[in-house]
Design a protein around this motif. Structure first.
Motif, PDB file in Angstrom:
ATOM      1  N   ARG A  72       0.841  -1.208   0.000  1.00 52.94           N
ATOM      2  CA  ARG A  72       0.000   0.000   0.000  1.00 52.94           C
ATOM      3  C   ARG A  72       0.870   1.250   0.000  1.00 52.94           C
ATOM      4  O   ARG A  72       0.569   2.235  -0.668  1.00 52.94           O
ATOM      5  CB  ARG A  72      -0.931  -0.016   1.214  1.00 52.94           C
ATOM      6  N   LEU A  73       1.964   1.218   0.751  1.00 53.16           N
ATOM      7  CA  LEU A  73       2.871   2.359   0.755  1.00 53.16           C
ATOM      8  C   LEU A  73       3.561   2.516  -0.597  1.00 53.16           C
ATOM      9  O   LEU A  73       3.850   3.638  -1.014  1.00 53.16           O
ATOM     10  CB  LEU A  73       3.891   2.228   1.877  1.00 53.16           C
ATOM     11  N   ALA A  74       3.804   1.417  -1.288  1.00 50.91           N
ATOM     12  CA  ALA A  74       4.381   1.499  -2.632  1.00 50.91           C
ATOM     13  C   ALA A  74       3.421   2.196  -3.586  1.00 50.91           C
ATOM     14  O   ALA A  74       3.848   2.966  -4.459  1.00 50.91           O
ATOM     15  CB  ALA A  74       4.741   0.104  -3.142  1.00 50.91           C
ATOM     16  N   GLU A  75       2.115   1.942  -3.425  1.00 52.66           N
ATOM     17  CA  GLU A  75       1.116   2.649  -4.238  1.00 52.66           C
ATOM     18  C   GLU A  75       1.182   4.157  -3.979  1.00 52.66           C
ATOM     19  O   GLU A  75       1.128   4.959  -4.907  1.00 52.66           O
ATOM     20  CB  GLU A  75      -0.294   2.159  -3.915  1.00 52.66           C
ATOM     21  N   LEU A  76       1.291   4.512  -2.713  1.00 51.93           N
ATOM     22  CA  LEU A  76       1.393   5.917  -2.344  1.00 51.93           C
ATOM     23  C   LEU A  76       2.668   6.530  -2.917  1.00 51.93           C
ATOM     24  O   LEU A  76       2.644   7.628  -3.475  1.00 51.93           O
ATOM     25  CB  LEU A  76       1.368   6.064  -0.820  1.00 51.93           C
ATOM     26  N   ASP A  77       3.776   5.812  -2.812  1.00 55.75           N
ATOM     27  CA  ASP A  77       5.042   6.298  -3.351  1.00 55.75           C
ATOM     28  C   ASP A  77       4.952   6.504  -4.859  1.00 55.75           C
ATOM     29  O   ASP A  77       5.442   7.502  -5.386  1.00 55.75           O
ATOM     30  CB  ASP A  77       6.163   5.314  -3.007  1.00 55.75           C
ATOM     31  N   ALA A  78       4.295   5.588  -5.565  1.00 58.66           N
ATOM     32  CA  ALA A  78       4.136   5.726  -7.018  1.00 58.66           C
ATOM     33  C   ALA A  78       3.306   6.956  -7.354  1.00 58.66           C
ATOM     34  O   ALA A  78       3.581   7.655  -8.333  1.00 58.66           O
ATOM     35  CB  ALA A  78       3.497   4.468  -7.595  1.00 58.66           C
ATOM     36  N   TRP A  79       2.302   7.243  -6.551  1.00 54.23           N
ATOM     37  CA  TRP A  79       1.462   8.416  -6.804  1.00 54.23           C
ATOM     38  C   TRP A  79       2.246   9.707  -6.561  1.00 54.23           C
ATOM     39  O   TRP A  79       2.107  10.688  -7.278  1.00 54.23           O
ATOM     40  CB  TRP A  79       0.225   8.370  -5.908  1.00 54.23           C
TER      41      TRP A  79
END
Length: 111
Positions: A72-79
């Motif tokens: 989930r944090l990787a999704e945030l980082d990608a955004w």
């Protein structure tokens, strides 16, 4: 990104919980001790983090062990990545300007 994610991250208590969990997975009692908050308050914040997908829960006997959900944090980082790129470009430009004009800007340590 979902509204639940931003709602979860806006609260400083939830960010503090994430900071503790970043170092190691923990039970609610350990989080309570680390942050000095009540057990009901910690549980409430952990529920919000869990609903936002930011933490995972593993049941071990009578304990629930919370950990960071790295996916989930990787999704945030990608955004955030495109915005980080803009910020880095501006910092690079500032560095180049300061390098080109070293005497034009006082050293804040000397003031």
């Amino acid at each position: 990104m979902t509204e639940a994610l931003w709602t979860a991250l806006v609260d400083p208590n939830r960010r503090a919980l994430l900071d503790v969990l970043r170092r190691q997975a923990s039970a609610v009692g350990e989080l309570v001790d680390a942050l000095g908050m009540s057990q009901p308050m910690a549980s409430k914040h952990l529920r919000v983090l869990r609903d936002a997908g930011l933490v995972l829960v593993q049941v071990q006997a009578q304990r629930r062990i919370y950990s960071i959900n790295a996916a989930r944090l990787a999704e945030l980082d990608a955004w955030i990545a495109p915005y980080r790129h803009l910020w880095n470009d501006r910092l690079d430009a500032l560095g180049a300007h300061l390098d080109a004009h070293p005497g034009a800007h006082p050293d804040p340590k000397e003031t």
